[in-house]
Design a protein around this motif. Sequence first.
Motif, short mmCIF file in Angstrom:
data_model
loop_
_atom_site.label_atom_id
_atom_site.label_comp_id
_atom_site.label_asym_id
_atom_site.label_seq_id
_atom_site.Cartn_x
_atom_site.Cartn_y
_atom_site.Cartn_z
N ARG A 1 41.38 32.21 81.94
CA ARG A 1 42.91 32.65 81.49
C ARG A 1 43.41 31.37 80.65
N LEU A 2 43.04 30.23 80.80
CA LEU A 2 43.49 29.05 80.10
C LEU A 2 42.97 29.52 78.68
N LEU A 3 41.84 29.85 78.23
CA LEU A 3 41.38 29.91 77.06
C LEU A 3 41.98 31.13 76.46
N LEU A 4 42.36 32.20 77.16
CA LEU A 4 43.13 33.50 76.75
C LEU A 4 44.60 33.32 76.27
N VAL A 5 45.21 32.34 77.26
CA VAL A 5 46.53 32.20 76.92
C VAL A 5 46.92 31.10 76.07
N GLN B 1 50.08 32.05 62.96
CA GLN B 1 50.28 32.06 61.42
C GLN B 1 49.04 32.60 60.71
N ASP B 2 47.63 32.08 61.35
CA ASP B 2 46.52 32.55 60.60
C ASP B 2 45.95 33.81 61.71
N MET B 3 46.46 34.05 62.85
CA MET B 3 46.11 35.22 63.31
C MET B 3 47.28 35.99 64.02
N PRO B 4 47.91 36.93 62.91
CA PRO B 4 49.35 37.43 63.68
C PRO B 4 48.60 38.46 64.69
N ASP B 5 47.34 38.96 64.84
CA ASP B 5 47.26 39.92 66.13
C ASP B 5 46.67 39.20 67.43
N LEU B 6 46.78 37.93 67.28
CA LEU B 6 46.34 37.08 68.59
C LEU B 6 46.61 37.66 69.71
N GLY B 7 47.92 38.02 69.98
CA GLY B 7 48.48 38.78 71.19
C GLY B 7 47.79 40.11 71.66
N ALA B 8 47.48 40.77 70.65
CA ALA B 8 46.94 42.04 70.78
C ALA B 8 45.33 41.95 71.21
N ARG B 9 44.88 41.19 70.71
CA ARG B 9 43.53 40.69 70.77
C ARG B 9 43.18 39.88 72.08
N ARG B 10 44.17 39.16 72.41
CA ARG B 10 44.06 38.53 73.95
C ARG B 10 44.06 39.55 75.02
N ASP B 11 45.33 40.61 74.81
CA ASP B 11 45.43 41.37 76.01
C ASP B 11 44.16 42.15 76.10
N ARG B 12 43.76 42.57 74.87
CA ARG B 12 42.33 43.59 75.04
C ARG B 12 41.28 42.90 75.81
N ALA B 13 41.09 41.54 75.43
CA ALA B 13 39.87 40.74 76.08
C ALA B 13 40.33 40.78 77.58
N ALA B 14 41.67 40.33 77.83
CA ALA B 14 41.85 40.19 79.20
C ALA B 14 41.80 41.49 79.94
N ALA B 15 42.19 42.37 79.64
CA ALA B 15 41.85 43.96 80.10
C ALA B 15 40.43 44.12 80.22
N ALA B 16 39.80 43.81 79.18
CA ALA B 16 38.01 44.16 79.04
C ALA B 16 37.60 43.29 80.50
N LEU B 17 37.97 41.92 80.80
CA LEU B 17 37.54 41.22 81.78
C LEU B 17 38.20 41.53 83.12
N GLY B 18 39.35 42.17 83.18
CA GLY B 18 39.92 42.48 84.60
C GLY B 18 40.92 41.46 84.78
N LEU B 19 41.24 40.60 83.92
CA LEU B 19 42.03 39.39 84.42
C LEU B 19 43.57 39.73 84.07
N GLY B 20 44.47 39.45 85.10
CA GLY B 20 45.95 39.34 84.58
C GLY B 20 46.13 38.14 84.06
#
Length: 174
Positions: free
Chosen positions: A88-92, A116-135
Amino acid sequence: MESLIAAVREQDEAARFLAWPGDFDLDRGDHVEDVHLASGAALEGFAGDGAGGTYFFCGDGGEERPVLYADSEGGAAVVAIGLPELLRLLLVAPWWRGCQAFTAEEGRELAAEYLQDMPDLGARRDRAAAALGLGLPDQAKVLTRLREVAVQAGEDFVLVTTPEGYPYEPLVRN
């Protein structure tokens, strides 16, 4: 229950996010020098980062054990109690290593640099969290918890260089 380490290895999207921007690689579990815990408790390196830092499980058990991060410059801190909390720390807040004050303002500034470098950071993070089943908690909670764990649990998990017997410096100070 399947292990989270196995889930990270199986979920490409999560593994890619954790590799970057998380700078977390399950194939880098060897530390740059021989180390042990001052308490004599077990220490198991299981992942690392590109700068030579290592994530260790402390004590006996499974993925619920405290996680200590040691950098390659002689600094160390307990950063999570259990692998779910670390992920969760690494994702958030993959920029957590850049934190000094652990304030909401500092977190926003560091997050803005990544965005600035990764405008899609939030979307990528959310997909990764969902794949791992982490809120995911919000950034302020994650950083507050990191500081709390590092300061409180850190006293019980002092990392020492085995040949010289020197303790690592705390990465997070009270």
